[in-house]
Design an enzyme around this catalytic site. Sequence first.
Site, PDB file in Angstrom:
ATOM      1  N   HIS A   2       0.799  -1.235  -0.077  1.00 30.31           N
ATOM      2  CA  HIS A   2      -0.012  -0.010   0.067  1.00 30.31           C
ATOM      3  C   HIS A   2       0.709   1.397   0.111  1.00 30.31           C
ATOM      4  O   HIS A   2       0.847   2.325  -0.763  1.00 30.31           O
ATOM      5  CB  HIS A   2      -0.947  -0.081   1.248  1.00 30.31           C
ATOM      6  N   GLU A   3       1.737   1.224   1.261  1.00 32.04           N
ATOM      7  CA  GLU A   3       2.628   2.625   0.911  1.00 32.04           C
ATOM      8  C   GLU A   3       3.654   2.491   0.001  1.00 32.04           C
ATOM      9  O   GLU A   3       3.878   3.863  -0.564  1.00 32.04           O
ATOM     10  CB  GLU A   3       3.207   2.603   2.473  1.00 32.04           C
ATOM     11  N   HIS A  30       2.064   4.333  -2.740  1.00 31.05           N
ATOM     12  CA  HIS A  30       1.960   5.559  -2.793  1.00 31.05           C
ATOM     13  C   HIS A  30       3.340   6.012  -3.293  1.00 31.05           C
ATOM     14  O   HIS A  30       3.399   7.239  -3.896  1.00 31.05           O
ATOM     15  CB  HIS A  30       1.605   6.177  -1.334  1.00 31.05           C
ATOM     16  N   GLU A  79      -5.220   7.450  -3.413  1.00 34.55           N
ATOM     17  CA  GLU A  79      -5.509   6.360  -2.791  1.00 34.55           C
ATOM     18  C   GLU A  79      -5.870   5.168  -3.849  1.00 34.55           C
ATOM     19  O   GLU A  79      -5.672   3.892  -3.328  1.00 34.55           O
ATOM     20  CB  GLU A  79      -6.909   6.487  -1.908  1.00 34.55           C
TER      21      GLU A  79
END
Lengths: 512, 512
Positions: free
Chosen positions: B277-278, B281, B307
């Site tokens: 997830h990170e 980003h 997101e």
Amino acid sequence: MTDMTEMTTDKLLESVKNKLAETELLIRANKAISIDMMTCCPKKGIKSAAEVTEMLGGMIFSALREKDLTDEVEQLYLRRNELGTRDRAMSEMLYTMRMREKNITPEQNKENISAKNSAWECWLNAKEKKDFTLFAPALSALVKSEKERVMSWEPMSEEQRKMPAYDRMISEFERGMTPERIDTLFDESRARITALLRRIADSSRSIRTDFLSRRVTREQQQRLSHYLLGLMGFDGSRGTLAESEHPFTEQINRNDVRVTTHYYDDSFISNFYTILHEGGHALFGQMLPDEDHDCFISDNMTMGMHESVSRFYENIIGRSRPFIKLVYPELCEIFPQVFGDVTERELYEAVNRAEPSLIRTEADELTYTLHIIIRYEIEKMLIDGKIKTEDIPRVWNEKYREYLGVVPENDAEGALQDSHWSSDFGYFPTYALGNFYNSMYHNAMKKAFDVDEAVASGDLARINGWMKEHVFAKADILDADEWIRDITGEELTASYFLEYLERKYSGIYGLK
Amino acid sequence: MTDMTEMTTDKLLESVKNKLAETELLIRANKAISIDMMTCCPKKGIKSAAEVTEMLGGMIFSALREKDLTDEVEQLYLRRNELGTRDRAMSEMLYTMRMREKNITPEQNKENISAKNSAWECWLNAKEKKDFTLFAPALSALVKSEKERVMSWEPMSEEQRKMPAYDRMISEFERGMTPERIDTLFDESRARITALLRRIADSSRSIRTDFLSRRVTREQQQRLSHYLLGLMGFDGSRGTLAESEHPFTEQINRNDVRVTTHYYDDSFISNFYTILHEGGHALFGQMLPDEDHDCFISDNMTMGMHESVSRFYENIIGRSRPFIKLVYPELCEIFPQVFGDVTERELYEAVNRAEPSLIRTEADELTYTLHIIIRYEIEKMLIDGKIKTEDIPRVWNEKYREYLGVVPENDAEGALQDSHWSSDFGYFPTYALGNFYNSMYHNAMKKAFDVDEAVASGDLARINGWMKEHVFAKADILDADEWIRDITGEELTASYFLEYLERKYSGIYGLK
């Protein structure tokens, strides 16, 4: 605007402190970002982070030179006798800073910064090419610029007006110290250490060090770091450990001191002594009186004082027989692959082996001071104009041959090995002064209680307590010589250090 | 002073950019110190670091409100049609910011900050005491303050003048989005997801997850993190990984993006999906066009866009069959104690198990959107004045029962679980919008090449390349709806996401 001379001293003091409190926040920001640059910042982000620290540095520079503040600083100094001990120390610190900068024009300041930047770049390049001649011109320019800078100081006394350049440089890092006194200390040290080295060279004792380079894992190293910091009494709620290429300690504020180390997989011992050394710096910071922070003097100790503490934990404690006895079982536990065939005695001897070598930062406790003396003698001659920059490699190599019996094959392992001369002069002696100081207070500590027994039983809190009360308490308010007299009741001397070395090394090498 | 109307547009643009460049350095400083606070800073140093960020925040606030700059921003906006694409986007971004703040008095601003601080403190306390009534009054005050703030915006168009408060709040996080459109998307999502959930509940398929909580070491976790970041194509020379209590990603500048994770020794899978997830980003940040940074618009993408990318790597890639197939052998290698009796298929099913639960941040891919819809429906009613703050727990619990079939035992696991409402409203929907967006561009990507095949063969570079060209390239210059149309040629719809869920979960649970 209020006429300052009409302000009460209390109001004046408050006004100065309020201004400093604002600047302090910028200083903290700058420290935090500089630390980040050396620890967490990705490689390609460093240049951009440097732009940020440059901007913050400029803001701090301007804030400390605001006329409102400098006028108040001058006025407060005139009334320093009305102030409490720490406020007075603050006033003297600020006034000294002010007088040193008062006559420097923005152009001179710019020129000085650019001389340093250029010296740094030339040094990097020269070291890579192993050629001192590539550094010499920039070094000459920096010597000139630095001499002009210190000679432009607004004198604070008649005596100071007459001070030669190198004396001023020394005083920047070690308040109250002079080359004259260092000469005496170093002459005795050189004579006795070289004599001791010759006796060691003649002894037949050979010391085993093979196991020091056995491979260890990063996880084992991390475990070692945390074990040692815990043992030392490092307060983990007010400090952290990180990794950086070159280990350092930096205090951001009273509740935030950052220690770094570097892990080499073939040298757990490098990390071991880095932690004790940097941990020592950190303890100094963590155990300063709160009032030092309130009065913005928490950085006011000399470099020699700071170095005395880090070397106290690293060498006097960390290389002592009782400390090795204390940590040996834990080391066996952490590094089973290293210590399978190594006795406690062998470890003690290995970390104390004396062996003349070329690189200062890798030198043992005995020969280290000779490395410093060589640098001191050379930089003193250089600033006094007795040698030229291009003479340095020749003088360097002669002195290494004479004092240590080794000669560099090239300038990278000779006169170019340290970065110091690309930024300042007068710093090197503080390393050796640290040894003199800590041997003196070690001696005083031993009169107060059984230090070896405290170490052997792991009671480092007792040692820290004594350090806090005697060594740390007044470091920010006294000059170096007042400070060591306050701790020990004696004048600064190299004797305790030299006796300590002679006793220790006679034992290890079985000298008669 | 030059009359701005007489300046050429080029000069005006240059002047604005020069001013922003100075402020940008302060912003970078503030980001670096905020990151440090959450990663390296010792516990007791955090308060002091907060003082530093507060000071820097104040300086940034003032710098962006300097009359010289705001006058230039207004003038530049008038000439925005003369500017290139990115300069125009910058001009619009600055002008929008300016118009939103133009009418706010310093008193109102102070009052708004204090309402947020108070809401934050009350929320912390209320959550600890599990009692929503302790939060309700501060929440009411914040709702009032936030409504006043957004209603005070200087309108940029006649249409905007008429916008209700919640529409404005939505537009702050998602340029170009309205509650009206979200309603349509969410109504369809709620119906189809709850239907799917009912079919799953009726199925007899049981999925094993016991091995997900097997103990792992910190070193194994670190190895996993670096393996996954490497696999994803994270550029380690322009970014680093650290640890923090709550994982986050922050971009300091084009060459410096910081990712954090958190290691739980009984949940390697938490770290696994945190990194994906990170890391998603971070890839977004690392692959933005350089020109976005040059024009200070590198933060101009919407929250939903950001997101969408993190969830694309976390869910669409990271929970897919080919990705699990790809990483399974390495996981077995890193965690032998976990995977001894676990097949690749069992891992795939375990990370995709659908199970209604109370806590949003722990929800699976299927039920997550329902958590968002509940929050959206509640905050919309709250801002529209259709419910009072004290009604929230009741409405919350009713909706959880209705949509998910579970009811919180107390407010801490109910309406107090998230911190969002102690600072803003309108953020929640962006999480779900992210899922709609990424399912749409996943569909477009599949038309361009065989995505599953690229994942299975570990060729994530191919996927990243497509993302860079289609998803990242214009994120900072387009509104959300223009952007998704530009990527896919279609209007925003929830259909692709819902079809994806239906297809995936039918497979896993063997639904007819």
